[in-house]
Scaffold this motif. Structure first.
Motif, PDB file in Angstrom:
ATOM      1  N   GLU A   1      87.227   5.952 -10.891  1.00  0.00           N
ATOM      2  CA  GLU A   1      87.820   5.446  -9.650  1.00  0.00           C
ATOM      3  C   GLU A   1      89.122   4.701  -9.951  1.00  0.00           C
ATOM      4  O   GLU A   1      89.210   3.950 -10.929  1.00  0.00           O
ATOM      5  N   ILE A   2      90.110   4.898  -9.080  1.00  0.00           N
ATOM      6  CA  ILE A   2      91.435   4.318  -9.278  1.00  0.00           C
ATOM      7  C   ILE A   2      91.772   3.409  -8.103  1.00  0.00           C
ATOM      8  O   ILE A   2      91.607   3.799  -6.937  1.00  0.00           O
ATOM      9  N   ASP A   3      92.247   2.207  -8.415  1.00  0.00           N
ATOM     10  CA  ASP A   3      92.625   1.249  -7.377  1.00  0.00           C
ATOM     11  C   ASP A   3      93.755   1.816  -6.527  1.00  0.00           C
ATOM     12  O   ASP A   3      94.754   2.320  -7.045  1.00  0.00           O
ATOM     13  N   GLY A   4      93.582   1.752  -5.187  1.00  0.00           N
ATOM     14  CA  GLY A   4      94.588   2.257  -4.271  1.00  0.00           C
ATOM     15  C   GLY A   4      94.405   3.709  -3.887  1.00  0.00           C
ATOM     16  O   GLY A   4      95.038   4.193  -2.949  1.00  0.00           O
ATOM     17  N   ILE A   5      93.534   4.428  -4.607  1.00  0.00           N
ATOM     18  CA  ILE A   5      93.263   5.826  -4.291  1.00  0.00           C
ATOM     19  C   ILE A   5      91.839   5.979  -3.756  1.00  0.00           C
ATOM     20  O   ILE A   5      91.620   6.509  -2.667  1.00  0.00           O
ATOM     21  N   HIS A   6      90.879   5.513  -4.515  1.00  0.00           N
ATOM     22  CA  HIS A   6      89.492   5.586  -4.064  1.00  0.00           C
ATOM     23  C   HIS A   6      89.131   4.362  -3.217  1.00  0.00           C
ATOM     24  O   HIS A   6      88.465   4.485  -2.189  1.00  0.00           O
ATOM     25  N   TYR A   7      89.548   3.200  -3.658  1.00  0.00           N
ATOM     26  CA  TYR A   7      89.372   1.933  -2.944  1.00  0.00           C
ATOM     27  C   TYR A   7      90.503   0.999  -3.357  1.00  0.00           C
ATOM     28  O   TYR A   7      91.146   1.199  -4.397  1.00  0.00           O
TER      29      TYR A   7
ATOM     30  N   GLN B   1      86.434  14.396   0.981  1.00  0.00           N
ATOM     31  CA  GLN B   1      87.398  14.982   0.049  1.00  0.00           C
ATOM     32  C   GLN B   1      87.665  16.450   0.358  1.00  0.00           C
ATOM     33  O   GLN B   1      88.812  16.908   0.326  1.00  0.00           O
ATOM     34  N   GLU B   2      86.619  17.188   0.673  1.00  0.00           N
ATOM     35  CA  GLU B   2      86.794  18.609   0.973  1.00  0.00           C
ATOM     36  C   GLU B   2      87.521  18.804   2.301  1.00  0.00           C
ATOM     37  O   GLU B   2      88.347  19.714   2.447  1.00  0.00           O
TER      38      GLU B   2
ATOM     39  N   VAL C   1      92.240   4.372   3.006  1.00  0.00           N
ATOM     40  CA  VAL C   1      91.613   3.804   1.806  1.00  0.00           C
ATOM     41  C   VAL C   1      90.939   2.485   2.175  1.00  0.00           C
ATOM     42  O   VAL C   1      91.571   1.590   2.728  1.00  0.00           O
ATOM     43  N   SER C   2      89.658   2.392   1.878  1.00  0.00           N
ATOM     44  CA  SER C   2      88.900   1.176   2.172  1.00  0.00           C
ATOM     45  C   SER C   2      89.102   0.143   1.069  1.00  0.00           C
ATOM     46  O   SER C   2      89.611   0.444  -0.006  1.00  0.00           O
TER      47      SER C   2
END
Length: 212
Positions: A59-65, A35-36, A48-49
């Motif tokens: 956590e948000i779908d499509g952003i974090h995973y 992130q940094e 995005v994994s």
């Protein structure tokens, strides 16, 4: 389309972007460093994994995973639509292939934050990637970080710590190792690695105009 950049006396052709792989034991701080790095290098693309585990708070779908059901994930494996995939603590993790390959071919640098099993799969398919192993300063520090999450049972935490000890044996499979003690220092080391990789002769074919 490849990226090109003129220099004095010639043209440097960069036909592909870099694929940067960050992996290491769970709790080593890969996500924080990623992130940094993305904050400081806005041109770097985050891949995005995909996972079958439940989302954590925030956590948000499509952003974090990309959060998917097990059956859906297994169908993607069958169709060979994942660059890599692994099963960890009874959940699947993987990387969709198309977006990553498209970005690299267009000359864009892409960073993957993935587990060790997945990184070794990527190495077989894409050995020219930049493979960096993130480690904690000590096992005590790793245990403290995982406990502070407060998202898993003690049984799962102990399983993660036991797995981490085994995973440290894979450090020799990587190009670089970065100890994540202080985040700013670790990020500076990662940025230096990227600069060094972009200067490697094998990544920068020179086509000179009119001689040297």
């Amino acid at each position: 389309m490849s990226k090109t950049r003129r220099i004095r006396g010639g043209v440097v052709e960069q036909s592909h972007g870099l694929l940067i792989i960050l992996s290491g034991p769970s709790g080593a701080g890969k996500g924080t460093l990623c992130q940094e790095l993305l904050r400081q290098l806005p041109d770097l693309k985050y891949s995005v994994s995909m996972t079958t585990r439940n989302s954590r708070p925030g956590e948000i779908d499509g952003i974090h995973y990309f959060f998917r059901q097990k059956e859906e994930f297994e169908a993607l494996i069958e169709r060979d639509e994942l660059l890599e995939w692994a099963q960890f603590c009874d959940n699947y993790y993987g990387t969709p292939r198309f977006a990553v390959e498209q970005a690299i071919q267009a000359g864009q640098d892409v960073i993957l934050e993935i587990e060790i099993q997945g990184a070794l799969q990527v190495k077989k398919r894409f050995p020219q990637g930049v493979f960096t192993f993130i480690v904690p300063p000590s096992m005590d520090a790793l245990s403290e970080r995982i406990h502070k999450r407060g998202t898993e049972s003690e049984e799962v935490i102990q399983k993660r710590l036991a797995t981490a000890i085994h995973e440290l044996e894979y450090v020799s499979e990587y190009d670089y190792v970065v100890v994540n003690d202080e985040v700013p220092e670790a990020v500076d080391k990662l940025k230096s690695i990227l600069v060094a990789e972009k200067c490697r002769v094998k990544r920068k074919p020179f086509v000179f105009e009119g001689g040297i």
